[in-house]
Design a protein around this motif. Structure first.
Motif, PDB file in Angstrom:
ATOM      1  N   ALA A  71       0.885  -1.138  -0.083  1.00 18.55           N
ATOM      2  CA  ALA A  71      -0.017   0.066   0.015  1.00 18.55           C
ATOM      3  C   ALA A  71       0.964   1.104   0.113  1.00 18.55           C
ATOM      4  O   ALA A  71       0.527   2.274  -0.751  1.00 18.55           O
ATOM      5  N   ASN A  72       1.986   1.305   0.770  1.00 14.29           N
ATOM      6  CA  ASN A  72       2.829   2.267   0.929  1.00 14.29           C
ATOM      7  C   ASN A  72       3.769   2.635  -0.588  1.00 14.29           C
ATOM      8  O   ASN A  72       4.074   3.665  -0.864  1.00 14.29           O
ATOM      9  N   GLU A  73       3.519   1.584  -1.322  1.00 14.80           N
ATOM     10  CA  GLU A  73       4.194   1.456  -2.724  1.00 14.80           C
ATOM     11  C   GLU A  73       3.164   1.974  -3.737  1.00 14.80           C
ATOM     12  O   GLU A  73       3.506   2.124  -4.708  1.00 14.80           O
ATOM     13  N   GLY A  74       1.997   2.440  -3.159  1.00 16.97           N
ATOM     14  CA  GLY A  74       0.940   2.792  -4.189  1.00 16.97           C
ATOM     15  C   GLY A  74       0.192   1.706  -4.538  1.00 16.97           C
ATOM     16  O   GLY A  74      -0.737   2.149  -5.880  1.00 16.97           O
ATOM     17  N   ASP A  75      -0.131   0.638  -4.224  1.00 20.35           N
ATOM     18  CA  ASP A  75      -0.963  -0.551  -4.820  1.00 20.35           C
ATOM     19  C   ASP A  75      -2.440  -0.215  -4.530  1.00 20.35           C
ATOM     20  O   ASP A  75      -2.582   0.099  -3.258  1.00 20.35           O
ATOM     21  N   GLU A  76      -3.103  -0.117  -5.604  1.00 18.97           N
ATOM     22  CA  GLU A  76      -4.440   0.332  -5.552  1.00 18.97           C
ATOM     23  C   GLU A  76      -5.362  -0.572  -4.698  1.00 18.97           C
ATOM     24  O   GLU A  76      -6.207   0.055  -3.938  1.00 18.97           O
ATOM     25  N   LEU A  77      -5.112  -1.713  -4.995  1.00 19.05           N
ATOM     26  CA  LEU A  77      -6.100  -2.785  -4.091  1.00 19.05           C
ATOM     27  C   LEU A  77      -5.771  -2.693  -2.502  1.00 19.05           C
ATOM     28  O   LEU A  77      -6.670  -2.844  -1.626  1.00 19.05           O
ATOM     29  N   ALA A  78      -4.437  -2.777  -2.355  1.00 24.78           N
ATOM     30  CA  ALA A  78      -4.125  -2.691  -0.892  1.00 24.78           C
ATOM     31  C   ALA A  78      -4.787  -1.481  -0.069  1.00 24.78           C
ATOM     32  O   ALA A  78      -5.017  -1.642   0.996  1.00 24.78           O
ATOM     33  N   ASN A  79      -4.404  -0.516  -0.907  1.00 22.64           N
ATOM     34  CA  ASN A  79      -4.921   0.758  -0.159  1.00 22.64           C
ATOM     35  C   ASN A  79      -6.392   0.943  -0.190  1.00 22.64           C
ATOM     36  O   ASN A  79      -6.965   1.401   0.919  1.00 22.64           O
ATOM     37  N   LYS A  80      -7.136   0.391  -0.869  1.00 23.72           N
ATOM     38  CA  LYS A  80      -8.713   0.077  -0.796  1.00 23.72           C
ATOM     39  C   LYS A  80      -8.916  -0.598   0.543  1.00 23.72           C
ATOM     40  O   LYS A  80      -9.821  -0.283   1.229  1.00 23.72           O
ATOM     41  N   VAL A  81      -8.232  -1.921   0.678  1.00 21.30           N
ATOM     42  CA  VAL A  81      -8.589  -2.564   1.941  1.00 21.30           C
ATOM     43  C   VAL A  81      -8.289  -1.618   3.196  1.00 21.30           C
ATOM     44  O   VAL A  81      -8.678  -1.880   4.059  1.00 21.30           O
ATOM     45  N   ILE A  82      -7.038  -0.916   3.184  1.00 25.49           N
ATOM     46  CA  ILE A  82      -6.831  -0.134   4.254  1.00 25.49           C
ATOM     47  C   ILE A  82      -7.652   0.601   4.490  1.00 25.49           C
ATOM     48  O   ILE A  82      -8.114   1.229   5.685  1.00 25.49           O
ATOM     49  N   GLU A  83      -8.525   1.446   3.601  1.00 23.43           N
ATOM     50  CA  GLU A  83      -9.377   2.389   3.536  1.00 23.43           C
ATOM     51  C   GLU A  83     -10.606   1.888   4.379  1.00 23.43           C
ATOM     52  O   GLU A  83     -11.179   2.479   5.175  1.00 23.43           O
ATOM     53  N   LYS A  84     -10.717   0.601   3.920  1.00 21.85           N
ATOM     54  CA  LYS A  84     -12.118  -0.169   4.582  1.00 21.85           C
ATOM     55  C   LYS A  84     -11.869  -0.501   6.084  1.00 21.85           C
ATOM     56  O   LYS A  84     -12.732  -0.135   6.840  1.00 21.85           O
ATOM     57  N   VAL A  85     -10.701  -0.802   6.225  1.00 26.07           N
ATOM     58  CA  VAL A  85     -10.167  -1.148   7.700  1.00 26.07           C
ATOM     59  C   VAL A  85     -10.358   0.188   8.445  1.00 26.07           C
ATOM     60  O   VAL A  85     -11.148   0.203   9.446  1.00 26.07           O
ATOM     61  N   ALA A  86      -9.777   1.297   7.902  1.00 19.83           N
ATOM     62  CA  ALA A  86      -9.571   2.583   8.725  1.00 19.83           C
ATOM     63  C   ALA A  86     -11.407   3.242   8.879  1.00 19.83           C
ATOM     64  O   ALA A  86     -11.598   3.675   9.798  1.00 19.83           O
ATOM     65  N   LEU A  87     -12.076   2.891   7.898  1.00 16.99           N
ATOM     66  CA  LEU A  87     -13.533   3.305   7.872  1.00 16.99           C
ATOM     67  C   LEU A  87     -14.097   2.831   9.267  1.00 16.99           C
ATOM     68  O   LEU A  87     -14.784   3.317   9.829  1.00 16.99           O
ATOM     69  N   TYR A  88     -14.258   1.270   9.015  1.00  8.46           N
ATOM     70  CA  TYR A  88     -14.949   0.635  10.120  1.00  8.46           C
ATOM     71  C   TYR A  88     -14.246   0.863  11.570  1.00  8.46           C
ATOM     72  O   TYR A  88     -15.130   0.985  12.610  1.00  8.46           O
TER      73      TYR A  88
END
Length: 332
Positions: free
Chosen positions: A230-247
């Motif tokens: 995600a730190n390297e800009g991976d789109e799917l990994a960042n999508k997962v982290i955003e979902k985790v942060a949301l909930y």
């Protein structure tokens, strides 16, 4: 007379961490032993007692040097009796830990839930130092938590206070949780939850990802790897982290709206992601929290790591035993 030492113990499914700590919260010596889960974990109290004696001998000290033992144990704990209601990984059910260890050591013993004890450790000498009102969330294989109000752990009517991991976050269609419910925050924000969410994204989309080769070749994914790419800009990994942060941000905002804490401390293995987790989590927390609550709270990463439970156990001894005999403040 020389100052007596406090003994902190943190019992885990794999290892038992222990330490001798002075009354200023400084480690004298720390060590660990394997968790012996044979015969439903019945040998653990004797193992702890034997290890304490061996370590005292190694350091050239007598048992009289020790004031007492504070323990963080997995699972619900009856703090009145010091018994553990159930600890599946250890094989315990209604296990009288305090009584057995007091017999083995001839020392006073205080037992509390491990997440509560870790929260106390962070309050005393960690990221929560100087705060009396704080939430501590541990993101590991599961999600644990401790709530401290005015310097006191919130246990609730039957010891289940602080079960942050079992706040329902997905109302319908959530994943089954080990507690028996579905949709708990533990199924989303734990290390295993993050990996599950990543696998769901990889299996349901064709979006390019640095983790796709891991998934296709059935290699082991980890939450650390998800944050790394995600730190390297991976789109799917960042999508997962955003979902985790949301909930997680939503769940923490609800707790904070009710408790108005000074600090929210994020610990556990997942917290090693640092700002990669903390920055999106803060954004979502501010989005959902009552503005005045959000203004008054600081979100921070835990600083004690694996020492939190041992340090918190020592504080239990200092607070509950020493304060009975000397003029020791209840809150540090």
């Amino acid at each position: 007379m020389d100052e007596k030492w406090l003994v902190g113990v943190d019992i885990g499914g794999t290892t038992i961490k222990m330490g001798f700590i002075n009354q200023n919260g400084e480690f004298i010596y720390k060590w660990e032993i394997p968790s012996n889960i044979k015969e439903k974990g019945r040998h653990i109290p004797a193992d702890i007692a034997k290890s304490i004696d061996q370590t005292l001998n190694k350091l050239g000290q007598e048992k009289q040097k020790l004031m007492g033992i504070g323990i963080g144990a997995p699972g619900p704990v009856n703090v009145g009796t010091g018994s553990v209601d159930v600890a599946i990984n250890l094989g315990w059910e209604n296990f009288p830990l305090r009584d057995l260890l007091e017999i083995e050591t001839s020392l006073p013993v205080i037992v509390d839930n491990d997440a509560n004890v870790a929260a106390i450790g962070e309050m005393w000498k960690g990221a929560g130092e100087g705060s009396k009102d704080l939430l501590c969330v541990t993101l590991g294989t599961g999600v644990g938590g401790g709530i401290i109000a005015n310097g006191e752990i919130v246990h609730g009517i039957n010891g289940a206070g602080g079960e942050i991991g079992h706040i329902t976050s997905i109302v319908e269609g959530g994943m089954h949780c080990n507690c028996g419910k579905t949709g708990c925050i533990e199924t989303i924000a734990s290390a295993t939850g993050i990996v599950r969410l990543m696998i769901e994204e990889l299996s349901s989309t064709h979006t390019a990802s640095k983790l796709r080769d891991f998934y296709d070749e059935r290699q082991t994914l980890s939450s650390e790897l998800v944050f790394e790419v995600a730190n390297e800009g991976d789109e799917l990994a960042n999508k997962v982290i955003e979902k985790v942060a949301l909930y997680l941000g939503l769940a923490l905002s609800h707790l904070a709206n009710g408790l108005n804490p000074e600090k929210i401390i994020i610990g556990g293995g997942v917290s090693k992601a640092g700002d990669a987790l903390l920055v999106p989590l803060k954004n979502q927390f501010i989005r959902f929290a009552f503005p005045r609550v959000a203004q008054g709270v600081e979100l921070a990463i835990a600083t004690l790591g694996n020492d939190a439970g041992v340090m918190g156990g020592a504080w239990l001894v200092k607070k509950r035993l020493l304060s009975k005999h000397e003029n020791v403040p209840l809150h540090l």
